[in-house]
Scaffold this motif. Structure first.
Motif, PDB file in Angstrom:
ATOM      1  N   UNK A   1      -8.570  29.474  46.984  1.00  0.00           N
ATOM      2  CA  UNK A   1      -9.425  28.914  48.034  1.00  0.00           C
ATOM      3  C   UNK A   1     -10.157  30.029  48.774  1.00  0.00           C
ATOM      4  N   UNK A   2      -9.455  31.122  49.048  1.00  0.00           N
ATOM      5  CA  UNK A   2     -10.071  32.241  49.767  1.00  0.00           C
ATOM      6  C   UNK A   2     -11.212  32.842  48.955  1.00  0.00           C
ATOM      7  N   UNK A   3     -11.038  32.907  47.655  1.00  0.00           N
ATOM      8  CA  UNK A   3     -12.114  33.429  46.808  1.00  0.00           C
ATOM      9  C   UNK A   3     -13.346  32.533  46.885  1.00  0.00           C
ATOM     10  N   UNK A   4     -13.131  31.233  46.823  1.00  0.00           N
ATOM     11  CA  UNK A   4     -14.256  30.291  46.889  1.00  0.00           C
ATOM     12  C   UNK A   4     -14.880  30.302  48.283  1.00  0.00           C
ATOM     13  N   UNK A   5     -14.053  30.419  49.312  1.00  0.00           N
ATOM     14  CA  UNK A   5     -14.566  30.504  50.684  1.00  0.00           C
ATOM     15  C   UNK A   5     -15.469  31.719  50.869  1.00  0.00           C
ATOM     16  N   UNK A   6     -15.219  32.762  50.111  1.00  0.00           N
ATOM     17  CA  UNK A   6     -16.015  33.986  50.237  1.00  0.00           C
ATOM     18  C   UNK A   6     -17.307  33.921  49.450  1.00  0.00           C
ATOM     19  N   UNK A   7     -17.281  33.293  48.268  1.00  0.00           N
ATOM     20  CA  UNK A   7     -18.445  33.414  47.389  1.00  0.00           C
ATOM     21  C   UNK A   7     -18.976  32.104  46.827  1.00  0.00           C
ATOM     22  N   UNK A   8     -18.390  30.964  47.197  1.00  0.00           N
ATOM     23  CA  UNK A   8     -18.844  29.695  46.643  1.00  0.00           C
ATOM     24  C   UNK A   8     -20.090  29.157  47.320  1.00  0.00           C
ATOM     25  N   UNK A   9     -20.539  27.991  46.862  1.00  0.00           N
ATOM     26  CA  UNK A   9     -21.642  27.306  47.529  1.00  0.00           C
ATOM     27  C   UNK A   9     -21.135  26.736  48.855  1.00  0.00           C
ATOM     28  N   UNK A  10     -22.053  26.285  49.698  1.00  0.00           N
ATOM     29  CA  UNK A  10     -21.637  25.746  50.999  1.00  0.00           C
ATOM     30  C   UNK A  10     -20.692  24.564  50.829  1.00  0.00           C
ATOM     31  N   UNK A  11     -20.983  23.714  49.862  1.00  0.00           N
ATOM     32  CA  UNK A  11     -20.143  22.530  49.652  1.00  0.00           C
ATOM     33  C   UNK A  11     -18.748  22.925  49.171  1.00  0.00           C
ATOM     34  N   UNK A  12     -18.676  23.853  48.214  1.00  0.00           N
ATOM     35  CA  UNK A  12     -17.374  24.316  47.744  1.00  0.00           C
ATOM     36  C   UNK A  12     -16.610  25.036  48.848  1.00  0.00           C
ATOM     37  N   UNK A  13     -17.312  25.850  49.630  1.00  0.00           N
ATOM     38  CA  UNK A  13     -16.670  26.539  50.752  1.00  0.00           C
ATOM     39  C   UNK A  13     -16.073  25.528  51.729  1.00  0.00           C
ATOM     40  N   UNK A  14     -16.793  24.440  51.969  1.00  0.00           N
ATOM     41  CA  UNK A  14     -16.327  23.430  52.915  1.00  0.00           C
ATOM     42  C   UNK A  14     -15.022  22.797  52.440  1.00  0.00           C
TER      43      UNK A  14
ATOM     44  N   UNK B 240     -12.877  24.041  50.158  1.00  0.00           N
ATOM     45  CA  UNK B 240     -11.829  25.066  50.090  1.00  0.00           C
ATOM     46  C   UNK B 240     -11.286  25.394  51.481  1.00  0.00           C
ATOM     47  N   UNK B 241     -12.173  25.474  52.479  1.00  0.00           N
ATOM     48  CA  UNK B 241     -11.734  25.762  53.847  1.00  0.00           C
ATOM     49  C   UNK B 241     -10.917  24.611  54.404  1.00  0.00           C
TER      50      UNK B 241
ATOM     51  N   UNK C  21      -7.628  36.294  57.555  1.00  0.00           N
ATOM     52  CA  UNK C  21      -8.470  36.677  58.688  1.00  0.00           C
ATOM     53  C   UNK C  21      -9.744  37.380  58.222  1.00  0.00           C
ATOM     54  N   UNK C  22      -9.624  38.202  57.186  1.00  0.00           N
ATOM     55  CA  UNK C  22     -10.791  38.912  56.672  1.00  0.00           C
ATOM     56  C   UNK C  22     -11.825  37.941  56.101  1.00  0.00           C
ATOM     57  N   UNK C  23     -11.362  36.967  55.314  1.00  0.00           N
ATOM     58  CA  UNK C  23     -12.289  36.004  54.720  1.00  0.00           C
ATOM     59  C   UNK C  23     -12.927  35.134  55.799  1.00  0.00           C
ATOM     60  N   UNK C  24     -12.136  34.670  56.755  1.00  0.00           N
ATOM     61  CA  UNK C  24     -12.688  33.870  57.843  1.00  0.00           C
ATOM     62  C   UNK C  24     -13.725  34.678  58.629  1.00  0.00           C
ATOM     63  N   UNK C  25     -13.438  35.964  58.848  1.00  0.00           N
ATOM     64  CA  UNK C  25     -14.388  36.820  59.554  1.00  0.00           C
ATOM     65  C   UNK C  25     -15.694  36.965  58.804  1.00  0.00           C
ATOM     66  N   UNK C  26     -15.614  37.131  57.483  1.00  0.00           N
ATOM     67  CA  UNK C  26     -16.826  37.219  56.666  1.00  0.00           C
ATOM     68  C   UNK C  26     -17.627  35.912  56.733  1.00  0.00           C
ATOM     69  N   UNK C  27     -16.914  34.803  56.755  1.00  0.00           N
ATOM     70  CA  UNK C  27     -17.593  33.513  56.825  1.00  0.00           C
ATOM     71  C   UNK C  27     -18.321  33.345  58.152  1.00  0.00           C
ATOM     72  N   UNK C  28     -17.684  33.784  59.246  1.00  0.00           N
ATOM     73  CA  UNK C  28     -18.339  33.695  60.558  1.00  0.00           C
ATOM     74  C   UNK C  28     -19.616  34.527  60.569  1.00  0.00           C
TER      75      UNK C  28
ATOM     76  N   UNK D 144     -19.274  23.432  58.097  1.00  0.00           N
ATOM     77  CA  UNK D 144     -18.401  24.508  57.640  1.00  0.00           C
ATOM     78  C   UNK D 144     -17.791  25.258  58.828  1.00  0.00           C
ATOM     79  N   UNK D 145     -18.609  25.498  59.850  1.00  0.00           N
ATOM     80  CA  UNK D 145     -18.125  26.190  61.044  1.00  0.00           C
ATOM     81  C   UNK D 145     -16.974  25.425  61.696  1.00  0.00           C
ATOM     82  N   UNK D 146     -17.040  24.107  61.653  1.00  0.00           N
ATOM     83  CA  UNK D 146     -15.995  23.276  62.242  1.00  0.00           C
ATOM     84  C   UNK D 146     -14.633  23.587  61.644  1.00  0.00           C
ATOM     85  N   UNK D 147     -14.580  23.702  60.323  1.00  0.00           N
ATOM     86  CA  UNK D 147     -13.304  23.972  59.647  1.00  0.00           C
ATOM     87  C   UNK D 147     -12.853  25.408  59.865  1.00  0.00           C
ATOM     88  N   UNK D 148     -13.795  26.333  59.927  1.00  0.00           N
ATOM     89  CA  UNK D 148     -13.448  27.735  60.187  1.00  0.00           C
ATOM     90  C   UNK D 148     -12.818  27.871  61.572  1.00  0.00           C
ATOM     91  N   UNK D 149     -13.434  27.249  62.574  1.00  0.00           N
ATOM     92  CA  UNK D 149     -12.905  27.308  63.943  1.00  0.00           C
ATOM     93  C   UNK D 149     -11.520  26.672  64.002  1.00  0.00           C
TER      94      UNK D 149
END
Length: 333
Positions: free
Chosen positions: A201-214, A216-217, A244-251, A262-267
């Motif tokens: 999930x962290x890998x997809x959160x870092x490099x996937x499309x917005x929908x996949x990131x959503x 996975x998050x 924390x590193x992946x979430x930080x990159x996403x922010x 996507x921001x909703x799930x990250x927060x």
């Protein structure tokens, strides 16, 4: 009265005909010659037949046939040669597995058989072509989908609008409907924690499309919301720091390309992490500045829930913090 009775009889007869077709398509899954059409037809009916999952699970050879469809795709993922037709066909099989995974009568047996592990090779793929992106998204859908109102609308409306456009050109059909983590059952969380779903999930959160990131998050969020999941991720510095590193990159990325969903799930992930005392101490040092200032004020202006979560996150990180005489936080010793 006679007219009403006749109408009921006709509806019953029609339902029986449809049910006979369901039985026929399930039987046709066992034959390679008839399987492709049966997959397509059954995937269309999965929402309208409440007991389709038990029918699939308990019918002879059906799950084996679905797994055969998945395994048949493995040679096409490395090297990445997956075609739109192949992706469409295996996604129809995955749609039926989603049905089995989400049904309370078959979920436990589905987990006990470790069937989700057959999907993990798809989540390892990195190709950004549409067939691979839809394959990853559908595989994530077997594990979970966001169930908040905003996220459901986002996933279903955008996704099916996208598919409607793409079907004409590529023949693809994808099913992001959720399954395992839509429940709060402990056995689901325990299963996910004993497999490699978090790093995937962290890998997809870092490099996937917005929908996949959503999606996975959301899966990570559901794991964190469980006490066992939170304790697992915060148990070692390596696990916490990776998350924390992946979430930080996403922010940082969201500050450049905003997405309220996507921001909703990250927060929410950050807020849940702040419930752990050791993670809270670490977050005081590594929480992105964009979540502390007004970077996302415009994005969240109509999202009271996420604004409340963000305010609670900031409050959690301020509580118990040592300050100097001027009220400025002191660095930890």
């Amino acid at each position: 009265m006679l007219a009403t009775g006749a109408a009921v009889t006709n509806v019953t007869a029609l339902a029986q005909v449809d049910r006979e077709k369901i039985y026929q398509w399930i039987n046709e899954l066992s034959s390679p010659e008839t399987r492709e059409n049966a997959l397509l037809e059954l995937s269309k009916k999965r929402e309208s037949v409440p007991d389709l999952a038990p029918m699939l699970w308990h019918s002879c050879g059906t799950i084996a046939a679905l797994l055969q469809e998945i395994v048949n795709i493995y040679p096409s993922i490395n090297p990445p040669t997956l075609t739109a037709h192949q992706s469409n066909r295996v996604c129809n099989a995955l749609a039926l597995l989603q049905c089995v995974a989400s049904h309370p009568e078959t979920r436990s047996a589905f987990l006990a058989a470790h069937i989700p592990l057959f999907l993990y090779p798809f989540l390892h793929t990195v190709s950004k072509t549409r067939p691979f992106e839809y394959l990853r998204l559908t595989s994530l859908g077997v594990i979970g989908k966001p169930d908040s109102c905003l996220s459901i609308l986002f996933l279903e409306r955008w996704f099916f609008a996208l598919i409607w456009c793409q079907r004409e050109s590529s023949g693809l059909s994808v099913y992001p409907a959720g399954a395992l983590v839509k429940t709060d059952e402990q056995e689901v969380i325990n299963f996910l924690l004993t497999t490699e779903i978090i790093p995937l999930c962290l890998r997809i959160m870092e490099s996937g499309s917005e929908l996949s990131k959503t999606v996975a998050t959301f899966i990570l969020q559901k794991i964190l919301l469980d006490d066992t999941g939170l304790a697992y991720i915060c148990q070692t510095y390596e696990r916490f720091s990776h998350v924390a590193m992946i979430l930080g990159k996403m922010v940082l990325q969201l500050s450049k390309e905003p997405s309220a969903r996507l921001l909703k799930h990250v927060v929410r992930c950050y807020l849940r992490l702040s419930d752990n005392l050791r993670a809270r101490e670490a977050l005081r040092q590594c929480l992105p500045d964009q979540l502390k200032d007004s970077t996302f004020a415009q994005v969240l202006k109509d999202d009271t829930t996420t604004k409340r979560w963000l305010a609670q996150l900031v409050k959690n990180l301020q509580e118990g913090q040592v300050t100097d005489a001027r009220g400025i936080p002191l660095a930890p010793q």
